[in-house]
Write an enzyme that holds these catalytic residues in place. Structure first.
Site, PDB file in Angstrom:
ATOM      1  N   THR A 121      -8.457 -11.352   1.496  1.00 46.87           N
ATOM      2  CA  THR A 121      -7.200 -11.412   2.366  1.00 46.87           C
ATOM      3  C   THR A 121      -6.045 -10.981   1.521  1.00 46.87           C
ATOM      4  O   THR A 121      -6.334 -10.919   0.150  1.00 46.87           O
ATOM      5  CB  THR A 121      -6.822 -13.128   2.684  1.00 46.87           C
ATOM      6  OG1 THR A 121      -5.478 -13.075   2.864  1.00 46.87           O
ATOM      7  CG2 THR A 121      -6.945 -13.956   1.554  1.00 46.87           C
ATOM      8  N   TYR A 145      -5.226 -21.109  -1.079  1.00 47.79           N
ATOM      9  CA  TYR A 145      -6.161 -20.651  -0.326  1.00 47.79           C
ATOM     10  C   TYR A 145      -6.247 -19.081  -1.135  1.00 47.79           C
ATOM     11  O   TYR A 145      -7.409 -18.496  -0.981  1.00 47.79           O
ATOM     12  CB  TYR A 145      -5.354 -20.187   1.218  1.00 47.79           C
ATOM     13  CG  TYR A 145      -5.984 -19.290   2.030  1.00 47.79           C
ATOM     14  CD1 TYR A 145      -7.330 -19.324   2.215  1.00 47.79           C
ATOM     15  CD2 TYR A 145      -5.373 -18.179   2.301  1.00 47.79           C
ATOM     16  CE1 TYR A 145      -7.910 -18.275   3.347  1.00 47.79           C
ATOM     17  CE2 TYR A 145      -5.904 -17.013   3.365  1.00 47.79           C
ATOM     18  CZ  TYR A 145      -7.268 -17.157   3.734  1.00 47.79           C
ATOM     19  OH  TYR A 145      -7.672 -16.039   4.138  1.00 47.79           O
TER      20      TYR A 145
HETATM   21  N1  UFG Z   1       5.786 -17.759  12.447  1.00 48.49           N
HETATM   22  C1  UFG Z   1       7.016 -18.296  13.233  1.00 48.49           C
HETATM   23  N2  UFG Z   1       6.814 -19.250  14.095  1.00 48.49           N
HETATM   24  C2  UFG Z   1       5.520 -19.827  14.241  1.00 48.49           C
HETATM   25  C3  UFG Z   1       4.488 -19.276  13.436  1.00 48.49           C
HETATM   26  C4  UFG Z   1       4.714 -18.422  12.581  1.00 48.49           C
HETATM   27  O1  UFG Z   1       8.142 -17.471  12.937  1.00 48.49           O
HETATM   28  O2  UFG Z   1       5.585 -20.704  15.325  1.00 48.49           O
HETATM   29  C5  UFG Z   1       6.020 -16.438  11.592  1.00 48.49           C
HETATM   30  C6  UFG Z   1       5.627 -17.037  10.230  1.00 48.49           C
HETATM   31  O3  UFG Z   1       6.535 -17.453   9.468  1.00 48.49           O
HETATM   32  C7  UFG Z   1       5.090 -15.614   9.729  1.00 48.49           C
HETATM   33  C8  UFG Z   1       4.738 -14.898  10.960  1.00 48.49           C
HETATM   34  O4  UFG Z   1       5.195 -15.687  12.250  1.00 48.49           O
HETATM   35  O5  UFG Z   1       6.442 -14.823   9.068  1.00 48.49           O
HETATM   36  C9  UFG Z   1       3.269 -14.693  10.758  1.00 48.49           C
HETATM   37  O6  UFG Z   1       2.824 -16.167  10.646  1.00 48.49           O
HETATM   38  P1  UFG Z   1       1.402 -16.523  11.021  1.00 48.49           P
HETATM   39  O7  UFG Z   1       1.261 -17.969  10.515  1.00 48.49           O
HETATM   40  O8  UFG Z   1       0.871 -16.096  12.456  1.00 48.49           O
HETATM   41  O9  UFG Z   1       0.550 -15.713   9.814  1.00 48.49           O
HETATM   42  P2  UFG Z   1       0.622 -15.690   8.306  1.00 48.49           P
HETATM   43  O10 UFG Z   1       1.210 -14.367   8.084  1.00 48.49           O
HETATM   44  O11 UFG Z   1       1.105 -16.914   7.732  1.00 48.49           O
HETATM   45  O12 UFG Z   1      -0.826 -15.811   7.766  1.00 48.49           O
HETATM   46  C10 UFG Z   1      -1.964 -14.942   7.885  1.00 48.49           C
HETATM   47  C11 UFG Z   1      -3.132 -15.352   8.062  1.00 48.49           C
HETATM   48  C12 UFG Z   1      -3.594 -16.128   6.624  1.00 48.49           C
HETATM   49  C13 UFG Z   1      -3.391 -15.294   5.473  1.00 48.49           C
HETATM   50  C14 UFG Z   1      -1.969 -14.669   5.468  1.00 48.49           C
HETATM   51  C15 UFG Z   1      -1.614 -13.804   4.360  1.00 48.49           C
HETATM   52  O13 UFG Z   1      -3.325 -16.174   9.012  1.00 48.49           O
HETATM   53  O14 UFG Z   1      -5.002 -16.596   6.492  1.00 48.49           O
HETATM   54  O15 UFG Z   1      -1.795 -13.880   6.842  1.00 48.49           O
HETATM   55  O16 UFG Z   1      -0.158 -14.243   4.078  1.00 48.49           O
HETATM   56  F1  UFG Z   1      -3.617 -15.657   4.254  1.00 48.49           F
END
Ligand code: UFG
Length: 335
Positions: A121, A145
């Protein structure tokens, strides 16, 4: 040691990315065997190859499965993957992701299985010092993680250096950015419980299953104030795994490769694109930042293309959302 040249053991093959890899493997002439404890995966997602219900930390049972199927290679997806949960319950993450990977590596060595494609990741990089991020960027994970995946990468490298000449592990560690989309034929797709990812939550709002989407942070130093991510289609990810496997089987060296589209989209852009693709308004609520979110994560690497010949074909964010939506409608219609 004899092995079935086409058999590939897929840990976590009942999960989101693992199940898409199984379909791609089957379509490429391999025989996947899924090893999954079904803690977050689903038996309905295992449609290509047999399911062996087993936790990768159970070395004895895993060894029996290796004996039975004689795999030629392993793809390792089985892991816990919620960043937020990992901060609150690091024990679960180190146990599953570190001990699990170590047990798998030991079992591969004991059975002489030489090739491993690992699900890593971009969270292993931590807060980016430079954008875009390439593979030489320092790895300083900021949550358990990311740290657990980083440790797993180090273990693979150490195992690969040791145990010769009788056993030579070779691996490809694939560092994904944000997995998105679903099987274009909608046979499988993303289903997490609880769901925390942006696109499926936005689709929940479009489907009327949730009344609004919260935007976590609107004051980031980005053009529209919301976080930017690099979304990569899950079938493009699956394709990269199969190419990495073939590369190793043809004698390729160990690799650490980013998998992304080298292009970022903000949270607002994802929501607006969803409105366009689906033709429904999405109600938003501006909310506080979520802890641990870097402002921007975008891959900047052509290494996977140079080494594997990998070219994402579903890079368009609209296509990713469309594919996710088709699956979303089908899945939630039946559940
Ligand atoms: N977000 C919102 N509202 C929500 C959910 C998410 O604004 O209800 C935003 C988050 O703050 C983030 C973006 O949308 O800025 C993407 O969020 P996700 O939760 O979809 O994905 P992440 O970037 O947090 O996580 C992903 C993978 C992880 C990995 C990570 C690396 O799911 O497994 O990228 O940073 F580790």
């Amino acid at each position: 040691m004899s092995s079935n040249a086409n058999t590939v053991l897929v840990t976590g093959g009942a999960g989101y990315i693992g199940s898409h890899a199984c379909k791609m493997l089957a379509n490429s002439g391999f025989t996947p065997v899924v090893v999954d404890n079904l803690s977050t995966g689903f038996d309905w997602a295992v449609q290509w190859g047999e399911l062996e219900e087993c936790d990768v930390r159970d070395g004895e049972k895993l060894s029996q499965i290796f004996k039975r199927h004689q795999p030629a290679a392993v793809m390792h997806f089985a892991a816990k993957s919620y960043v937020g949960e990992s901060v609150e319950k690091p024990d679960i993450y180190y146990n599953n992701n570190v001990i699990g990977t170590m047990t798998l590596l030991d079992t591969m060595r004991d059975h002489g299985v030489p090739h491993l494609v690992f699900s890593s990741t971009c969270a292993t990089y931590g807060i980016p010092e430079t954008i875009p991020i390439d593979e030489s960027h320092p790895q300083i994970p900021i949550n358990p993680y990311g740290m657990s995946k980083f440790i797993a990468e180090q273990m693979m490298a150490d195992y690969s250096r040791a145990y010769g000449p009788d056993y030579n592990l070779r691996f490809a560690s694939l560092r994904y950015f944000n997995a998105a989309g679903g099987d274009p034929e909608a046979e499988i797709g993303e289903a997490h419980d609880p769901e925390t990812h942006l696109i499926p939550l936005v689709l929940d709002v479009a489907a009327g299953r949730r009344d609004k989407i919260q935007i976590f942070g609107t004051d980031y130093e980005t053009p529209d104030g919301t976080c930017i991510r690099d979304y990569i289609h899950v079938t493009d990810l699956a394709e990269a795994h199969v190419l990495a496997l073939k590369y190793l089987q043809e004698g390729g060296e160990n690799q650490f490769l980013n998998l992304g589209n080298n292009q970022g989209f903000s949270v607002r852009e994802v929501i607006e694109t969803t409105e366009k693709v689906i033709g429904r308004p999405i109600k938003i609520e501006e909310a506080d930042r979520r802890a641990g979110d870097p402002a921007e994560l975008v891959s900047g690497s052509t290494l996977a293309e140079e080494i594997l010949g990998w070219r994402p074909v579903r890079a368009d964010i609209g296509i990713q959302i469309e594919d996710a939506w088709r699956w979303h409608m089908k899945f939630f219609h039946h559940n």
